[in-house]
Design a protein around this motif. Structure first.
Motif, PDB file in Angstrom:
ATOM      1  N   PRO A  42       9.305  12.741  69.412  1.00 43.76           N
ATOM      2  CA  PRO A  42       8.826  14.050  69.870  1.00 43.76           C
ATOM      3  C   PRO A  42       7.593  14.508  69.078  1.00 43.76           C
ATOM      4  CG  PRO A  42      11.198  14.082  69.520  1.00 43.76           C
ATOM      5  CD  PRO A  42      10.701  12.790  68.948  1.00 43.76           C
ATOM      6  N   GLY A  43       6.638  15.100  69.775  1.00 43.40           N
ATOM      7  CA  GLY A  43       5.437  15.607  69.100  1.00 43.40           C
ATOM      8  C   GLY A  43       5.728  16.822  68.252  1.00 43.40           C
ATOM      9  N   ILE A  44       6.652  17.669  68.722  1.00 42.91           N
ATOM     10  CA  ILE A  44       7.057  18.860  67.972  1.00 42.91           C
ATOM     11  C   ILE A  44       8.576  18.908  67.918  1.00 42.91           C
ATOM     12  CG2 ILE A  44       7.131  21.390  68.001  1.00 42.91           C
ATOM     13  CD1 ILE A  44       4.349  21.385  69.189  1.00 42.91           C
ATOM     14  N   THR A  45       9.111  19.102  66.760  1.00 44.81           N
ATOM     15  CA  THR A  45      10.563  19.194  66.589  1.00 44.81           C
ATOM     16  C   THR A  45      10.946  20.604  66.164  1.00 44.81           C
ATOM     17  OG1 THR A  45      10.376  18.414  64.303  1.00 44.81           O
ATOM     18  CG2 THR A  45      10.810  16.756  66.004  1.00 44.81           C
ATOM     19  N   GLY A  46      12.251  20.885  66.195  1.00 43.51           N
ATOM     20  CA  GLY A  46      12.748  22.195  65.831  1.00 43.51           C
ATOM     21  C   GLY A  46      12.823  23.113  67.035  1.00 43.51           C
ATOM     22  N   LYS A  47      13.171  24.351  66.775  1.00 43.55           N
ATOM     23  CA  LYS A  47      13.262  25.331  67.846  1.00 43.55           C
ATOM     24  C   LYS A  47      12.381  26.526  67.523  1.00 43.55           C
ATOM     25  CE  LYS A  47      17.540  27.143  65.835  1.00 43.55           C
ATOM     26  NZ  LYS A  47      18.969  27.439  66.069  1.00 43.55           N
ATOM     27  N   LYS A  48      12.245  27.426  68.471  1.00 46.78           N
ATOM     28  CA  LYS A  48      11.353  28.563  68.314  1.00 46.78           C
ATOM     29  C   LYS A  48      11.659  29.307  67.011  1.00 46.78           C
ATOM     30  CE  LYS A  48       9.296  32.348  70.894  1.00 46.78           C
ATOM     31  NZ  LYS A  48       9.287  33.099  72.176  1.00 46.78           N
ATOM     32  N   GLY A  49      10.612  29.519  66.235  1.00 49.71           N
ATOM     33  CA  GLY A  49      10.773  30.158  64.931  1.00 49.71           C
ATOM     34  C   GLY A  49      10.878  29.158  63.799  1.00 49.71           C
ATOM     35  N   ALA A  50      11.070  27.875  64.150  1.00 51.26           N
ATOM     36  CA  ALA A  50      11.175  26.827  63.111  1.00 51.26           C
ATOM     37  C   ALA A  50      10.564  25.522  63.613  1.00 51.26           C
ATOM     38  CB  ALA A  50      12.628  26.615  62.724  1.00 51.26           C
TER      39      ALA A  50
END
Length: 469
Positions: A42-50
């Motif tokens: 994945p290019g971006i990991t985590g969830k909104k806010g992190a």
């Protein structure tokens, strides 16, 4: 498919790229994915806010934004920190090589019979200080350790690296020399290619034609390291204190990400941060100091000259008389000079006034479309005097110049900037002396610290017998 593509292997090895950055048909990439030679993440990991960008390692949530994605049909988040290199979002993947390592026989040319076991072709000599630093670089390469080379401007830091890079190449290790500025990449790449003529040297910067090359030696801007992951056995960062690298945590993370877990990390600078200077002083950072230039002459000491309210003078269409006299003296002596100013607006206002003294006087700044040509004209002695912002404070060498800082009290002229600017003077063995003048409307701590820094280096060099006078 049982065999992998050597071309795709060399292109992807150590890189972490978007699909559209890979110049191979998608069916070939898919085949390599199925057989485990290529992996995607994945290019971006985590969830909104992190969120965490897996390319530039940006964690600042204010630098993530949303857009309606046509691919997935949903609202996606993307990283604005590295958007200029292509959009990394929550619905895009980064591709990297997970297959076998490259056969180095296809990368490094075999040495001919009778040749010494070295890829370095250089007959220069090192000063005493350079020799000590060169041995320390070799040891860092052998021990996969971190090391700082604290060397004055003009000490010959590039030559200090030659033997260490050669040691790495003999060990079949991949080397990267990274620097914050494109100008320095363009200056360093041909120098390294000249002393390592048998190997491929890649120069990476925005728009570079070498971006598809796999090379044993890569000269790169620190921004380009966003695209690499565990690629290099040796990472050398030149001008480690320079903007934007010193202020941008994502660029510092990019250096760590580009290096293999077991690797040598070597940092070069004439002006370490206060934190690093304290660590060196108290033995908390492995380092070596070169307090003298290779030609054994002392560093020119800045002269402070009060010039009154110089912005007000410019507003009235006048150059402060003491500055005008300094410039006219250089023009009469046919001595080239650089004059540093705090910002572009003031420089543009000042240029016509200076051109009244000589119409060949020019100016340059970071956004100037003719920047490279203007610097080249200065090198060719076609320009007698060049007004400049701090863009020329480092990474350029003119053999015989004097330098003035106009408005040295401005906040942009930090201790490090003033030391670097002073370091433009007297770099050549043929012209080891010169004048550096700080024109000011009030002395600052940065000015005094810069003078003290330079004077202390000269004192240390004299104690060690590294300068002749």
């Amino acid at each position: 498919m049982k065999k992998h593509s050597p071309d795709l292997q060399k292109f992807l090895l150590g890189r972490s790229l978007l699909l559209q950055e890979i110049p191979f048909p998608e069916n070939i990439i898919q085949d390599h994915l199925q057989h485990g030679f290529v992996k995607k993440a994945p290019g971006i990991t985590g969830k909104k806010g992190a969120f965490l960008c897996q390319r530039c390692h940006n964690r600042k949530q204010r630098l993530f934004a949303t857009f309606p994605c046509a691919c997935c049909g949903e609202e996606s988040h993307y990283c604005r920190n590295c958007i200029k290199m292509g959009r990394v979002s929550t619905c895009t993947s980064l591709y990297s090589w997970s297959g076998p390592a490259v056969d180095w026989a296809s990368v490094l040319p075999p040495l001919k019979e009778g040749e010494t076991q070295s890829h370095l072709v250089w007959d220069g000599t090192l000063s005493k200080g350079q020799k000590e630093a060169s041995l320390a670089v070799i040891e860092a390469v052998r021990s996969h350790s971190e090391f700082l080379c604290w060397a004055v401007c003009g000490a010959g830091k590039t030559e200090v690296l030659f033997a260490g890079i050669d040691e790495a190449l003999k060990r079949k290790q991949r080397v990267c020399v990274a620097t914050p500025r494109t100008d320095v990449v363009l200056e360093l790449a041909p120098r390294f290619q000249k002393v390592f003529p048998r190997i491929q040297v890649a120069a990476l910067y925005g728009g570079s034609e070498d971006r598809h090359l796999f090379a044993p030696l890569t000269i790169s801007t620190t921004h380009q390291l966003y695209r690499f992951a565990q690629a290099f056995d040796v990472v050398i960062v030149d001008e480690v204190d320079a903007f934007p690298f010193s202020y941008d945590q994502s660029l510092q993370a990019a250096v760590q990400k580009a290096a293999k877990p077991q690797s040598a990390r070597i940092f070069l600078t004439a002006t370490p941060s206060e934190k690093w200077q304290r660590e060196c002083k108290y033995g908390k950072r492995n380092h070596i100091k070169i307090p003298a230039r290779y030609h054994r002459h002392p560093l020119p000491i800045p002269i402070f000259k009060w010039c009154g309210n110089w912005p007000k003078s410019f507003a009235k269409g006048k150059i402060p008389s003491i500055v005008k006299k300094w410039v006219q003296t250089r023009l009469d002596q046919n001595k080239q000079a650089l004059v540093f100013l705090p910002d572009i607006h003031l420089m543009e206002k000042a240029l016509p006034l200076f051109q009244q003294l000589d119409p060949r006087i020019d100016s340059v700044h970071a956004e100037d479309p003719d920047r490279k040509q203007k610097v080249e004209k200065m090198r060719n002695r076609e320009t007698p005097l060049l007004l400049t912002t701090t863009i020329l404070e480092r990474g350029v060498t003119f053999p015989n110049i004097d330098v003035a800082v106009l408005g040295a009290e401005d906040d942009i002229f930090t201790e490090a900037a003033l030391v670097q600017i002073s370091g433009r003077v007297g770099r050549s063995a043929d012209f080891p002396k010169g004048n550096i003048t700080f024109f000011h409307y009030g002395r600052t701590k940065a000015m005094i610290r810069a003078l003290t820094h330079i004077d202390q280096m000269n004192q240390e060099a004299r104690k060690k017998g590294l300068i002749d006078s």
